[in-house]
Design a protein around this motif. Sequence first.
Motif, PDB file in Angstrom:
ATOM      1  N   PRO A   1      45.965  29.400  36.229  1.00 48.35           N
ATOM      2  CA  PRO A   1      45.905  29.864  34.835  1.00 48.35           C
ATOM      3  C   PRO A   1      44.623  29.409  34.144  1.00 48.35           C
ATOM      4  N   ASN A   2      44.200  30.218  33.172  1.00 43.22           N
ATOM      5  CA  ASN A   2      43.015  29.906  32.358  1.00 43.22           C
ATOM      6  C   ASN A   2      41.768  29.686  33.207  1.00 43.22           C
ATOM      7  N   ARG A   3      41.701  30.434  34.279  1.00 42.92           N
ATOM      8  CA  ARG A   3      40.547  30.358  35.171  1.00 42.92           C
ATOM      9  C   ARG A   3      40.160  31.775  35.581  1.00 42.92           C
ATOM     10  N   ILE A   4      38.868  32.090  35.518  1.00 37.68           N
ATOM     11  CA  ILE A   4      38.415  33.420  35.907  1.00 37.68           C
ATOM     12  C   ILE A   4      38.517  33.565  37.424  1.00 37.68           C
ATOM     13  N   LEU A   5      39.200  34.616  37.860  1.00 40.83           N
ATOM     14  CA  LEU A   5      39.317  34.916  39.285  1.00 40.83           C
ATOM     15  C   LEU A   5      38.636  36.256  39.557  1.00 40.83           C
ATOM     16  N   THR A   6      37.810  36.302  40.586  1.00 40.83           N
ATOM     17  CA  THR A   6      37.137  37.546  40.937  1.00 40.83           C
ATOM     18  C   THR A   6      38.138  38.515  41.573  1.00 40.83           C
ATOM     19  N   ARG A   7      37.749  39.775  41.650  1.00 40.92           N
ATOM     20  CA  ARG A   7      38.603  40.772  42.293  1.00 40.92           C
ATOM     21  C   ARG A   7      38.844  40.393  43.747  1.00 40.92           C
ATOM     22  N   GLU A   8      37.814  39.820  44.397  1.00 40.34           N
ATOM     23  CA  GLU A   8      37.966  39.406  45.798  1.00 40.34           C
ATOM     24  C   GLU A   8      38.987  38.283  45.940  1.00 40.34           C
ATOM     25  N   GLN A   9      38.958  37.336  45.019  1.00 39.03           N
ATOM     26  CA  GLN A   9      39.929  36.237  45.063  1.00 39.03           C
ATOM     27  C   GLN A   9      41.346  36.737  44.833  1.00 39.03           C
ATOM     28  N   LEU A  10      41.488  37.680  43.916  1.00 40.96           N
ATOM     29  CA  LEU A  10      42.812  38.208  43.616  1.00 40.96           C
ATOM     30  C   LEU A  10      43.370  39.060  44.753  1.00 40.96           C
ATOM     31  N   MET A  11      42.487  39.736  45.472  1.00 38.56           N
ATOM     32  CA  MET A  11      42.931  40.596  46.569  1.00 38.56           C
ATOM     33  C   MET A  11      42.951  39.881  47.903  1.00 38.56           C
ATOM     34  N   GLY A  12      42.369  38.659  47.949  1.00 46.42           N
ATOM     35  CA  GLY A  12      42.308  37.948  49.220  1.00 46.42           C
ATOM     36  C   GLY A  12      41.290  38.526  50.170  1.00 46.42           C
ATOM     37  N   GLU A  13      40.262  39.189  49.622  1.00 44.80           N
ATOM     38  CA  GLU A  13      39.238  39.821  50.447  1.00 44.80           C
ATOM     39  C   GLU A  13      37.878  39.185  50.178  1.00 44.80           C
ATOM     40  N   ARG A  14      37.104  39.018  51.255  1.00 41.57           N
ATOM     41  CA  ARG A  14      35.764  38.447  51.091  1.00 41.57           C
ATOM     42  C   ARG A  14      34.736  39.505  50.707  1.00 41.57           C
TER      43      ARG A  14
ATOM     44  N   ASP B   1      51.271  44.958  24.095  1.00 39.36           N
ATOM     45  CA  ASP B   1      50.347  46.078  23.956  1.00 39.36           C
ATOM     46  C   ASP B   1      49.401  46.064  25.160  1.00 39.36           C
ATOM     47  N   PRO B   2      49.718  46.804  26.227  1.00 47.52           N
ATOM     48  CA  PRO B   2      48.891  46.772  27.444  1.00 47.52           C
ATOM     49  C   PRO B   2      47.433  47.169  27.213  1.00 47.52           C
ATOM     50  N   GLN B   3      47.173  47.956  26.156  1.00 51.35           N
ATOM     51  CA  GLN B   3      45.804  48.359  25.866  1.00 51.35           C
ATOM     52  C   GLN B   3      44.985  47.229  25.243  1.00 51.35           C
ATOM     53  N   ASN B   4      45.684  46.243  24.678  1.00 50.47           N
ATOM     54  CA  ASN B   4      45.021  45.069  24.103  1.00 50.47           C
ATOM     55  C   ASN B   4      45.709  43.812  24.642  1.00 50.47           C
ATOM     56  N   PRO B   5      45.496  43.539  25.913  1.00 52.02           N
ATOM     57  CA  PRO B   5      46.237  42.459  26.586  1.00 52.02           C
ATOM     58  C   PRO B   5      45.866  41.077  26.071  1.00 52.02           C
ATOM     59  N   LYS B   6      46.895  40.220  25.966  1.00 49.55           N
ATOM     60  CA  LYS B   6      46.674  38.841  25.569  1.00 49.55           C
ATOM     61  C   LYS B   6      46.895  37.862  26.720  1.00 49.55           C
ATOM     62  N   LEU B   7      47.642  38.300  27.736  1.00 53.36           N
ATOM     63  CA  LEU B   7      47.907  37.428  28.883  1.00 53.36           C
ATOM     64  C   LEU B   7      46.880  37.625  29.990  1.00 53.36           C
ATOM     65  N   ILE B   8      46.731  38.853  30.454  1.00 50.11           N
ATOM     66  CA  ILE B   8      45.797  39.148  31.549  1.00 50.11           C
ATOM     67  C   ILE B   8      44.550  39.765  30.948  1.00 50.11           C
ATOM     68  N   LYS B   9      43.532  38.953  30.805  1.00 52.99           N
ATOM     69  CA  LYS B   9      42.300  39.383  30.145  1.00 52.99           C
ATOM     70  C   LYS B   9      41.237  39.792  31.157  1.00 52.99           C
ATOM     71  N   THR B  10      40.518  40.844  30.834  1.00 50.60           N
ATOM     72  CA  THR B  10      39.380  41.266  31.640  1.00 50.60           C
ATOM     73  C   THR B  10      38.134  40.507  31.191  1.00 50.60           C
ATOM     74  N   VAL B  11      37.457  39.884  32.138  1.00 48.77           N
ATOM     75  CA  VAL B  11      36.184  39.227  31.853  1.00 48.77           C
ATOM     76  C   VAL B  11      35.118  40.093  32.507  1.00 48.77           C
TER      77      VAL B  11
ATOM     78  N   LEU C   1      41.312  36.894  33.925  1.00 48.45           N
ATOM     79  CA  LEU C   1      41.733  35.555  33.554  1.00 48.45           C
ATOM     80  C   LEU C   1      43.157  35.632  33.008  1.00 48.45           C
ATOM     81  N   PHE C   2      44.035  34.750  33.509  1.00 51.68           N
ATOM     82  CA  PHE C   2      45.399  34.666  32.994  1.00 51.68           C
ATOM     83  C   PHE C   2      45.408  33.620  31.892  1.00 51.68           C
ATOM     84  N   ALA C   3      45.433  34.085  30.636  1.00 50.87           N
ATOM     85  CA  ALA C   3      45.239  33.214  29.473  1.00 50.87           C
ATOM     86  C   ALA C   3      46.574  32.721  28.937  1.00 50.87           C
ATOM     87  N   CYS C   4      47.180  31.782  29.651  1.00 50.45           N
ATOM     88  CA  CYS C   4      48.476  31.270  29.221  1.00 50.45           C
ATOM     89  C   CYS C   4      48.789  29.992  29.987  1.00 50.45           C
ATOM     90  N   ALA C   5      49.504  29.085  29.334  1.00 55.29           N
ATOM     91  CA  ALA C   5      49.972  27.887  30.035  1.00 55.29           C
ATOM     92  C   ALA C   5      51.131  28.271  30.956  1.00 55.29           C
TER      93      ALA C   5
END
Length: 239
Positions: free
Chosen positions: A179-192, A215-225, A231-235
């Motif tokens: 949580p609260n850490r930017i993850l790349t698309r590769e990290q999220l998909m498990g692909e190098r 409001d999926p169009q204005n997300p507060k939990l799963i943010k696009t960086v 980034l999953f912006a939540c404890a």
Amino acid sequence: MAEDLHKRICLVEDDPHVARLIGATLRDFGFAHDWRRTGADLLRLLRSGEVPDLCIVDLGLPDMDGMELVRALRSDGRCGVLILTGRGDTIDRVMGLELGADDYMVKPFEPRELIARVRSILRRCTAPRDATPLPLSTVAEFAGWRFAPGSNTLSSADGESSTLSTAEAQLLKTMLQHPNRILTREQLMGERNLSSFDRSIDVRISRLRRKLEDDPQNPKLIKTVYGAGYLFACAVVWR
């Protein structure tokens, strides 16, 4: 790979000639598989409790539209799904991914690409070797939600529950573990080396947002960086 021998793959394809070609490709690369000619055959297999690690599904089945089968597999949520079909339209590809398929390929296929995609899905559905396995009883709590990775179950504050697809559950678990850490698309998909044209991660993010966000169009939990990832912006509390 030796570990491939222990993976259970089920091929759902009504054309015997095509099924033999796919089966030969899987065997050449060390994968054993079962063949089912209809969607009903696969559903009977699932009801018997014999759940494959991966189902390779044709959309043009004789007894049902393959999309219906993908929807059923998603609701079951216990195996990976690769659509392998002659339908190449973008709308079919998007619909397949929206319904919960892990990947989508169009026939005719290149054998090594098929195997690469099979291995990719199986890696996503398997916990990373360097990660500490979570007990089946462990649940994550965040923003009024509860997620049980042992059963892929997501529960809201009012007690309503839904079963996530394997791909959705793996994606959510990865974000909840970081949580609260930017993850790349590769990290999220498990692909190098994820292709810049592979939008399946974006489809899965969109599905999770529709489940989790007010409001999926204005997300507060799963943010696009932008330019970096998500980034999953939540404890998160694991219990």
